[in-house]
Design a protein around this motif. Structure first.
Motif, PDB file in Angstrom:
ATOM      1  N   GLY A  48       0.797  -1.223   0.000  1.00  0.00           N
ATOM      2  CA  GLY A  48       0.000   0.000   0.000  1.00  0.00           C
ATOM      3  C   GLY A  48       0.829   1.272   0.000  1.00  0.00           C
ATOM      4  O   GLY A  48       0.322   2.348  -0.332  1.00  0.00           O
ATOM      5  N   PHE A  49       2.113   1.164   0.344  1.00  0.00           N
ATOM      6  CA  PHE A  49       2.981   2.339   0.292  1.00  0.00           C
ATOM      7  C   PHE A  49       3.128   2.859  -1.129  1.00  0.00           C
ATOM      8  O   PHE A  49       3.576   3.987  -1.326  1.00  0.00           O
ATOM      9  N   GLY A  50       2.760   2.058  -2.104  1.00  0.00           N
ATOM     10  CA  GLY A  50       2.780   2.526  -3.487  1.00  0.00           C
ATOM     11  C   GLY A  50       1.854   3.709  -3.697  1.00  0.00           C
ATOM     12  O   GLY A  50       1.991   4.463  -4.654  1.00  0.00           O
ATOM     13  N   ASN A  51       0.890   3.886  -2.796  1.00  0.00           N
ATOM     14  CA  ASN A  51      -0.013   5.031  -2.897  1.00  0.00           C
ATOM     15  C   ASN A  51       0.700   6.349  -2.609  1.00  0.00           C
ATOM     16  O   ASN A  51       0.140   7.415  -2.822  1.00  0.00           O
ATOM     17  N   LEU A  52       1.921   6.274  -2.126  1.00  0.00           N
ATOM     18  CA  LEU A  52       2.707   7.490  -1.908  1.00  0.00           C
ATOM     19  C   LEU A  52       3.131   8.129  -3.230  1.00  0.00           C
ATOM     20  O   LEU A  52       3.672   9.231  -3.238  1.00  0.00           O
ATOM     21  N   ALA A  53       2.887   7.430  -4.324  1.00  0.00           N
ATOM     22  CA  ALA A  53       3.241   7.989  -5.631  1.00  0.00           C
ATOM     23  C   ALA A  53       2.539   9.318  -5.863  1.00  0.00           C
ATOM     24  O   ALA A  53       3.097  10.212  -6.501  1.00  0.00           O
ATOM     25  N   GLY A  54       1.336   9.470  -5.345  1.00  0.00           N
ATOM     26  CA  GLY A  54       0.632  10.741  -5.476  1.00  0.00           C
ATOM     27  C   GLY A  54       1.350  11.872  -4.770  1.00  0.00           C
ATOM     28  O   GLY A  54       1.395  13.009  -5.254  1.00  0.00           O
ATOM     29  N   VAL A  55       1.931  11.567  -3.623  1.00  0.00           N
ATOM     30  CA  VAL A  55       2.703  12.573  -2.891  1.00  0.00           C
ATOM     31  C   VAL A  55       3.966  12.926  -3.672  1.00  0.00           C
ATOM     32  O   VAL A  55       4.302  14.099  -3.833  1.00  0.00           O
ATOM     33  N   ILE A  56       4.648  11.907  -4.163  1.00  0.00           N
ATOM     34  CA  ILE A  56       5.870  12.146  -4.937  1.00  0.00           C
ATOM     35  C   ILE A  56       5.538  12.918  -6.216  1.00  0.00           C
ATOM     36  O   ILE A  56       6.224  13.873  -6.572  1.00  0.00           O
ATOM     37  N   GLY A  57       4.462  12.502  -6.881  1.00  0.00           N
ATOM     38  CA  GLY A  57       4.063  13.174  -8.116  1.00  0.00           C
ATOM     39  C   GLY A  57       3.745  14.647  -7.908  1.00  0.00           C
ATOM     40  O   GLY A  57       4.104  15.499  -8.724  1.00  0.00           O
ATOM     41  N   SER A  58       3.086  14.955  -6.793  1.00  0.00           N
ATOM     42  CA  SER A  58       2.756  16.361  -6.541  1.00  0.00           C
ATOM     43  C   SER A  58       4.004  17.195  -6.277  1.00  0.00           C
ATOM     44  O   SER A  58       4.001  18.409  -6.490  1.00  0.00           O
ATOM     45  N   GLN A  59       5.056  16.550  -5.817  1.00  0.00           N
ATOM     46  CA  GLN A  59       6.309  17.278  -5.582  1.00  0.00           C
ATOM     47  C   GLN A  59       7.172  17.352  -6.844  1.00  0.00           C
ATOM     48  O   GLN A  59       7.996  18.249  -6.978  1.00  0.00           O
ATOM     49  N   LEU A  60       6.993  16.396  -7.747  1.00  0.00           N
ATOM     50  CA  LEU A  60       7.777  16.392  -8.983  1.00  0.00           C
ATOM     51  C   LEU A  60       7.259  17.404 -10.000  1.00  0.00           C
ATOM     52  O   LEU A  60       8.034  18.101 -10.646  1.00  0.00           O
ATOM     53  N   TYR A  61       5.958  17.443 -10.191  1.00  0.00           N
ATOM     54  CA  TYR A  61       5.367  18.238 -11.272  1.00  0.00           C
ATOM     55  C   TYR A  61       5.136  19.672 -10.804  1.00  0.00           C
ATOM     56  O   TYR A  61       4.021  20.105 -10.567  1.00  0.00           O
ATOM     57  N   LYS A  62       6.209  20.407 -10.697  1.00  0.00           N
ATOM     58  CA  LYS A  62       6.172  21.810 -10.265  1.00  0.00           C
ATOM     59  C   LYS A  62       6.042  22.729 -11.478  1.00  0.00           C
ATOM     60  O   LYS A  62       6.396  22.356 -12.606  1.00  0.00           O
ATOM     61  N   LYS A  63       5.587  23.927 -11.218  1.00  0.00           N
ATOM     62  CA  LYS A  63       5.363  24.891 -12.287  1.00  0.00           C
ATOM     63  C   LYS A  63       6.653  25.252 -13.026  1.00  0.00           C
ATOM     64  O   LYS A  63       6.635  25.558 -14.211  1.00  0.00           O
ATOM     65  N   ARG A  64       7.780  25.165 -12.328  1.00  0.00           N
ATOM     66  CA  ARG A  64       9.046  25.556 -12.973  1.00  0.00           C
ATOM     67  C   ARG A  64       9.418  24.623 -14.133  1.00  0.00           C
ATOM     68  O   ARG A  64      10.261  24.960 -14.951  1.00  0.00           O
ATOM     69  N   TYR A  65       8.811  23.442 -14.188  1.00  0.00           N
ATOM     70  CA  TYR A  65       9.099  22.506 -15.279  1.00  0.00           C
ATOM     71  C   TYR A  65       8.153  22.678 -16.468  1.00  0.00           C
ATOM     72  O   TYR A  65       8.294  21.981 -17.468  1.00  0.00           O
ATOM     73  N   ALA A  66       7.183  23.563 -16.349  1.00  0.00           N
ATOM     74  CA  ALA A  66       6.209  23.790 -17.415  1.00  0.00           C
ATOM     75  C   ALA A  66       6.924  24.373 -18.630  1.00  0.00           C
ATOM     76  O   ALA A  66       7.971  25.005 -18.503  1.00  0.00           O
ATOM     77  N   PRO A  67       6.462  24.224 -19.807  1.00  0.00           N
ATOM     78  CA  PRO A  67       5.208  23.594 -20.195  1.00  0.00           C
ATOM     79  C   PRO A  67       5.335  22.103 -20.526  1.00  0.00           C
ATOM     80  O   PRO A  67       4.349  21.389 -20.572  1.00  0.00           O
ATOM     81  N   ARG A  68       6.555  21.599 -20.745  1.00  0.00           N
ATOM     82  CA  ARG A  68       6.697  20.201 -21.184  1.00  0.00           C
ATOM     83  C   ARG A  68       6.886  19.226 -20.035  1.00  0.00           C
ATOM     84  O   ARG A  68       6.688  18.036 -20.205  1.00  0.00           O
ATOM     85  N   TYR A  69       7.328  19.685 -18.890  1.00  0.00           N
ATOM     86  CA  TYR A  69       7.523  18.854 -17.696  1.00  0.00           C
ATOM     87  C   TYR A  69       8.446  17.667 -17.972  1.00  0.00           C
ATOM     88  O   TYR A  69       8.184  16.544 -17.543  1.00  0.00           O
ATOM     89  N   LEU A  70       9.526  17.902 -18.670  1.00  0.00           N
ATOM     90  CA  LEU A  70      10.431  16.825 -19.061  1.00  0.00           C
ATOM     91  C   LEU A  70      11.112  16.158 -17.857  1.00  0.00           C
ATOM     92  O   LEU A  70      11.178  14.928 -17.790  1.00  0.00           O
ATOM     93  N   THR A  71      11.622  16.948 -16.929  1.00  0.00           N
ATOM     94  CA  THR A  71      12.304  16.357 -15.771  1.00  0.00           C
ATOM     95  C   THR A  71      11.373  15.439 -14.975  1.00  0.00           C
ATOM     96  O   THR A  71      11.746  14.303 -14.678  1.00  0.00           O
TER      97      THR A  71
END
Length: 179
Positions: free
Chosen positions: A93-116
């Motif tokens: 069930g710790f796999g559900n932490l992916a949402g937490v990680i995802g929210s920290q990865l997809y920051k506005k500074r990576y817009a518009p393509r979000y490559l990193t």
């Protein structure tokens, strides 16, 4: 336009769940689904047009919905002892932490393509693919060892070992893991 990718995910899960139950096999189904997710992610990231990216997103969701429910079924079937099963499913069930990680990865500074963030996600999906593949082949090797043990025994000896309380649940040599 947000509905079709999720319909693709639902269809993929339904088809793979039916096939997995029919064939009594989980590992390859999860591996193939994860591969679809990997391909869809690569298409989504690298495609030159929005139409191709959208198609990649549909493929991504088709594959990514498969692994979580089939993993729960796989782990449940391979852990007959209730305490161990609850621990394994809790850790899974710790796999559900992916949402937490995802929210920290997809920051506005990576817009518009979000490559990193996409490349980080690509790495996580590739690691999952490697992990599922390794787990399946480890279980196959353990089953092979247990079958070699059973070859030198009579049906009565195998049944006696199955009913004996010396070993419990999946520690018994007569217990074979589902692949």
């Amino acid at each position: 336009m947000s509905v079709p990718p999720f319909v693709c995910g639902a269809v993929g899960l339904y088809l793979f769940a039916l096939s997995s139950d029919h064939r009594k096999e989980r590992g390859y189904h999860i591996i193939i689904g994860t591969f679809f997710a990997l391909v869809g992610l690569i298409i989504t990231v690298t495609a030159p047009s929005h139409h191709a990216q959208y198609a990649g997103l549909c493929i991504l969701l088709f594959g990514s919905y498969i692994s979580a429910p089939l993993t729960v079924a796989w782990l449940s079937g391979n852990n007959p002892e209730p305490g161990k099963r609850s621990l394994v499913l809790g850790v899974n069930g710790f796999g559900n932490l992916a949402g937490v990680i995802g929210s920290q990865l997809y920051k506005k500074r990576y817009a518009p393509r979000y490559l990193t963030p996409f490349y980080a996600t690509l790495g996580f999906v590739a690691a999952a693919l490697i992990g599922y593949t390794a787990y399946r082949f480890i279980l196959k090797a353990v089953n092979r060892r247990k079958m070699i043990w059973a070859e030198g025994r009579s049906a009565e000896q195998i049944e006696a070992e199955r009913l004996d309380s010396t070993r419990y649940a999946d520690a018994k040599m007569s217990f074979l893991y589902g692949l």
